[in-house]
Scaffold this motif. Sequence first.
Motif, PDB file in Angstrom:
ATOM      1  N   ASP A   1       0.830  -1.207   0.000  1.00 61.92           N
ATOM      2  CA  ASP A   1       0.000   0.000   0.000  1.00 61.92           C
ATOM      3  C   ASP A   1       0.863   1.255   0.000  1.00 61.92           C
ATOM      4  OD1 ASP A   1      -2.519  -1.299   0.019  1.00 61.92           O
ATOM      5  OD2 ASP A   1      -2.376  -1.591   2.187  1.00 61.92           O
ATOM      6  N   ALA A   2       1.992   1.217   0.715  1.00 67.64           N
ATOM      7  CA  ALA A   2       2.869   2.389   0.766  1.00 67.64           C
ATOM      8  C   ALA A   2       3.421   2.708  -0.626  1.00 67.64           C
ATOM      9  CB  ALA A   2       4.009   2.157   1.758  1.00 67.64           C
ATOM     10  N   ALA A   3       3.838   1.685  -1.371  1.00 68.30           N
ATOM     11  CA  ALA A   3       4.349   1.907  -2.730  1.00 68.30           C
ATOM     12  C   ALA A   3       3.237   2.436  -3.634  1.00 68.30           C
ATOM     13  CB  ALA A   3       4.931   0.616  -3.296  1.00 68.30           C
ATOM     14  N   PHE A   4       2.020   1.923  -3.464  1.00 68.73           N
ATOM     15  CA  PHE A   4       0.868   2.397  -4.231  1.00 68.73           C
ATOM     16  C   PHE A   4       0.622   3.877  -3.943  1.00 68.73           C
ATOM     17  CE2 PHE A   4      -3.639   3.245  -4.765  1.00 68.73           C
ATOM     18  CZ  PHE A   4      -3.917   2.667  -5.992  1.00 68.73           C
ATOM     19  N   ASP A   5       0.608   4.239  -2.663  1.00 64.14           N
ATOM     20  CA  ASP A   5       0.371   5.640  -2.291  1.00 64.14           C
ATOM     21  C   ASP A   5       1.456   6.563  -2.846  1.00 64.14           C
ATOM     22  OD1 ASP A   5      -1.939   4.898  -0.970  1.00 64.14           O
ATOM     23  OD2 ASP A   5      -1.012   4.918   1.023  1.00 64.14           O
ATOM     24  N   ARG A   6       2.722   6.121  -2.793  1.00 61.21           N
ATOM     25  CA  ARG A   6       3.813   6.939  -3.359  1.00 61.21           C
ATOM     26  C   ARG A   6       3.620   7.142  -4.862  1.00 61.21           C
ATOM     27  NH1 ARG A   6       6.883   3.624   0.005  1.00 61.21           N
ATOM     28  NH2 ARG A   6       7.598   2.361  -1.769  1.00 61.21           N
ATOM     29  N   ALA A   7       3.257   6.079  -5.566  1.00 57.38           N
ATOM     30  CA  ALA A   7       3.059   6.193  -7.012  1.00 57.38           C
ATOM     31  C   ALA A   7       1.900   7.128  -7.337  1.00 57.38           C
ATOM     32  CB  ALA A   7       2.801   4.797  -7.609  1.00 57.38           C
ATOM     33  N   ILE A   8       0.817   7.035  -6.586  1.00 58.76           N
ATOM     34  CA  ILE A   8      -0.316   7.928  -6.813  1.00 58.76           C
ATOM     35  C   ILE A   8       0.075   9.374  -6.484  1.00 58.76           C
ATOM     36  CG2 ILE A   8      -2.662   8.532  -6.053  1.00 58.76           C
ATOM     37  CD1 ILE A   8      -2.535   6.091  -7.885  1.00 58.76           C
ATOM     38  N   ASP A   9       0.804   9.577  -5.381  1.00 53.49           N
ATOM     39  CA  ASP A   9       1.243  10.938  -5.030  1.00 53.49           C
ATOM     40  C   ASP A   9       2.143  11.532  -6.106  1.00 53.49           C
ATOM     41  OD1 ASP A   9      -0.188  10.988  -2.657  1.00 53.49           O
ATOM     42  OD2 ASP A   9       1.511  10.382  -1.413  1.00 53.49           O
ATOM     43  N   ASP A  10       3.020  10.676  -6.687  1.00 51.42           N
ATOM     44  CA  ASP A  10       3.903  11.153  -7.767  1.00 51.42           C
ATOM     45  C   ASP A  10       3.102  11.536  -9.013  1.00 51.42           C
ATOM     46  OD1 ASP A  10       6.103  10.757  -6.149  1.00 51.42           O
ATOM     47  OD2 ASP A  10       6.728   8.886  -7.135  1.00 51.42           O
ATOM     48  N   ALA A  11       2.094  10.724  -9.331  1.00 55.64           N
ATOM     49  CA  ALA A  11       1.309  10.954 -10.543  1.00 55.64           C
ATOM     50  C   ALA A  11       0.254  12.034 -10.376  1.00 55.64           C
ATOM     51  CB  ALA A  11       0.636   9.645 -10.968  1.00 55.64           C
ATOM     52  N   CYS A  12      -0.296  12.138  -9.182  1.00 58.37           N
ATOM     53  CA  CYS A  12      -1.414  13.063  -8.934  1.00 58.37           C
ATOM     54  C   CYS A  12      -1.216  13.794  -7.610  1.00 58.37           C
ATOM     55  CB  CYS A  12      -2.732  12.306  -8.880  1.00 58.37           C
ATOM     56  SG  CYS A  12      -3.091  11.268 -10.278  1.00 58.37           S
ATOM     57  N   PRO A  13      -0.337  14.771  -7.571  1.00 58.45           N
ATOM     58  CA  PRO A  13      -0.140  15.484  -6.315  1.00 58.45           C
ATOM     59  C   PRO A  13      -1.447  16.091  -5.817  1.00 58.45           C
ATOM     60  CG  PRO A  13       1.474  16.165  -7.961  1.00 58.45           C
ATOM     61  CD  PRO A  13       0.462  15.299  -8.657  1.00 58.45           C
ATOM     62  N   ARG A  14      -1.589  16.136  -4.528  1.00 54.43           N
ATOM     63  CA  ARG A  14      -2.825  16.714  -3.947  1.00 54.43           C
ATOM     64  C   ARG A  14      -2.822  18.198  -4.040  1.00 54.43           C
ATOM     65  NH1 ARG A  14      -4.820  12.772   0.697  1.00 54.43           N
ATOM     66  NH2 ARG A  14      -3.628  10.991   0.070  1.00 54.43           N
TER      67      ARG A  14
END
Length: 95
Positions: free
Chosen positions: A82-95
């Motif tokens: 889940d941590a790797a998933f969250d990092r990838a999403i944060d990289d692709a779609c910053p909040r």
Amino acid sequence: MKKPQLNPNDMRTYPVQKSPCLTCPFAGREPLILADFEQYIENLMGNGQHICHSTDKNICRGGRDIQLAWLCSVGMLDEPTDAAFDRAIDDACPR
């Protein structure tokens, strides 16, 4: 601490089940039978998340585990967590 507001356009705001529920169609001990199982798997392979059928608000752990393994196998994650998933999403779609 206040819980974050759920945002249907940002799945990062939804909690993930800690373990599959008893009737999880993907990893439960007594799995619910899905009529169109392939459609659900296709959704997990890049189109979205699966919401747990028993909570209707958390992301399904069994579905997420399938998704993490697939994303790692195609090189989109460096590990199936889940941590790797969250990092990838944060990289692709910053909040």
